[in-house]
Design an enzyme around this catalytic site. Structure first.
Site, PDB file in Angstrom:
ATOM      1  N   CYS A   1       0.873  -1.168   0.000  1.00 56.14           N
ATOM      2  CA  CYS A   1       0.000   0.000   0.000  1.00 56.14           C
ATOM      3  C   CYS A   1       0.914   1.224   0.000  1.00 56.14           C
ATOM      4  CB  CYS A   1      -0.922   0.014   1.226  1.00 56.14           C
ATOM      5  SG  CYS A   1      -1.991   1.474   1.278  1.00 56.14           S
TER       6      CYS A   1
ATOM      7  N   HIS B   1      -2.046  -5.309 -10.285  1.00 57.16           N
ATOM      8  CA  HIS B   1      -2.737  -4.199 -10.947  1.00 57.16           C
ATOM      9  C   HIS B   1      -3.009  -4.529 -12.411  1.00 57.16           C
ATOM     10  CE1 HIS B   1      -2.176  -1.173  -7.722  1.00 57.16           C
ATOM     11  NE2 HIS B   1      -1.141  -1.936  -7.416  1.00 57.16           N
TER      12      HIS B   1
ATOM     13  N   GLU C   1      -9.985  -0.114  -6.345  1.00 55.51           N
ATOM     14  CA  GLU C   1      -9.061  -0.942  -5.573  1.00 55.51           C
ATOM     15  C   GLU C   1      -9.657  -2.296  -5.164  1.00 55.51           C
ATOM     16  OE1 GLU C   1      -6.661   0.341  -2.397  1.00 55.51           O
ATOM     17  OE2 GLU C   1      -6.517   2.416  -3.089  1.00 55.51           O
TER      18      GLU C   1
ATOM     19  N   CYS D   1      -4.473   5.937  -5.099  1.00 49.25           N
ATOM     20  CA  CYS D   1      -3.861   4.613  -4.917  1.00 49.25           C
ATOM     21  C   CYS D   1      -2.386   4.752  -5.272  1.00 49.25           C
ATOM     22  CB  CYS D   1      -4.547   3.582  -5.813  1.00 49.25           C
ATOM     23  SG  CYS D   1      -3.878   1.908  -5.658  1.00 49.25           S
TER      24      CYS D   1
ATOM     25  N   GLY E   1      -1.079   1.883  -7.308  1.00 49.70           N
ATOM     26  CA  GLY E   1      -1.746   2.003  -8.614  1.00 49.70           C
ATOM     27  C   GLY E   1      -1.094   3.066  -9.478  1.00 49.70           C
TER      28      GLY E   1
END
Ligand SMILES: N[C@H](CCC[C@H](N)C(=O)O)C(=O)O
Length: 310
Positions: free
Chosen positions: A85, A171, A220, A229, A232
């Site tokens: 994260c 992703h 997400e 994100c 991301g």
């Protein structure tokens, strides 16, 4: 999870509410207080009406190895434990300094898939070494016969071209003409749960504005669309560079604000720089009793090979 099953006095759990560009977190110090949470309790606390309300819960744990300062664990709002994260990493760095768990400006943390270095800059931002992106389908994991820059994929009867990148977490990245009109609500959940992503995936919708500037929205895994994100943003820049669309250093404009992402190219680590904000301190009695049947607290969503990024 960690701790010996007892919580703080009277069962109260201390936490700090934080966010990275609106991607919000409940940050829990599991060093100075015993913490044991079941996935069901995390889901309850994630509720924005009945609980604290957050996208992810971040757990600060003692290091398990001599070459890191802390262990960094991440749980999505649906209770699943995941490996990465990026926005949370920035908040982690701010949290451990604010709570005086360290006085270092450079902090090494161990995640489920590797080691990350977090650095609090003089401007009060946080720079994160997000590690080397993985592109092989098996690392994402993604069902494909060989590695490719993009893959044809059918979603809701539409033929799309998707890039896949792991930043420790999976992703899928689509290029769209305009993020404001991108079908995030309709296609996001279908990509997240697509059978070709056996560990599910985060779905990124990227609009290329210029070689050094993109706009991005992310649906997400385990949460839904968030205001930002971090991993991301890294995955989108990697996907865009591999398609020859982006320069080495890119400003990624997310709903919650901008991140600076740099990726020199193959074999190099991705660097992310951005803010981390503390909102409030609180205490909560997690619903139910964490001592009931021990669950794994959610298995890491995919087994990216363990490696350091140092
Ligand atoms: N939902 C992600 C974890 C949080 C990623 C995001 N909040 C970030 O800043 O990187 C996953 O299931 O892989």
């Amino acid at each position: 999870m960690s701790g010996d099953g007892r919580r703080g006095r009277g069962g109260w759990l201390r936490f700090t509410k934080m966010h990275g560009l609106g991607n919000d977190f409940m940050v829990v110090d599991a060093i100075t207080q015993p913490v044991q949470l079941e996935a069901s309790q995390i889901r309850s606390m994630a509720d924005r009406h009945l609980g604290v309300g957050f996208d992810q819960l971040l757990m600060v744990e003692p290091p398990e190895r001599p070459d890191v300062d802390f262990r960094y664990r991440i749980f999505n709002a649906d209770g699943s434990e995941v490996q990465q994260c990026g926005n949370g990493a920035r908040c982690f760095a701010r949290f451990v300094r604010d709570q005086q768990l360290t006085r270092q400006h450079r902090i090494r943390v161990q995640t489920a898939t590797g080691i990350m270095t977090l650095e609090v800059t003089k401007k009060g931002l946080v720079r994160v070494d997000m590690g080397v992106p993985e592109l092989a389908p098996a690392a994402i994991p993604f069902a494909a016969d060989e590695q490719a820059v993009t893959y044809p994929i059918t979603v809701d009867g539409q033929e799309l071209s998707i890039a896949t990148v792991s930043m420790g977490n999976p992703h899928g990245v689509l290029v769209v003409d305009d993020v404001d009109t991108a079908p995030v609500e309709s296609l996001g959940p279908l990509i997240e749960a697509h059978p070709r992503f056996p560990a599910r995936a985060n779905a990124g919708f990227m609009q290329v504005v210029a070689p050094d500037r993109i706009r991005l929205r992310v649906f997400e895994r385990g949460v839904g669309e968030t205001r930002a994100c971090g991993s991301g943003a890294c995955a989108a820049v990697v996907a865009g560079r591999l398609r020859g669309l982006l320069s080495e250093r890119v400003t990624v404009e997310l709903l919650g604000g901008p991140l600076t992402i740099s990726w020199p190219g193959d074999g190099a680590a991705v660097t992310m720089e951005g803010p981390a904000t503390r909102v409030f301190e609180g205490r909560i009695k997690p619903p139910g009793d964490g001592r009931r049947s021990r669950q794994g607290g959610g298995r890491p969503q995919n087994n990216r090979k363990k490696k350091g990024n140092a």
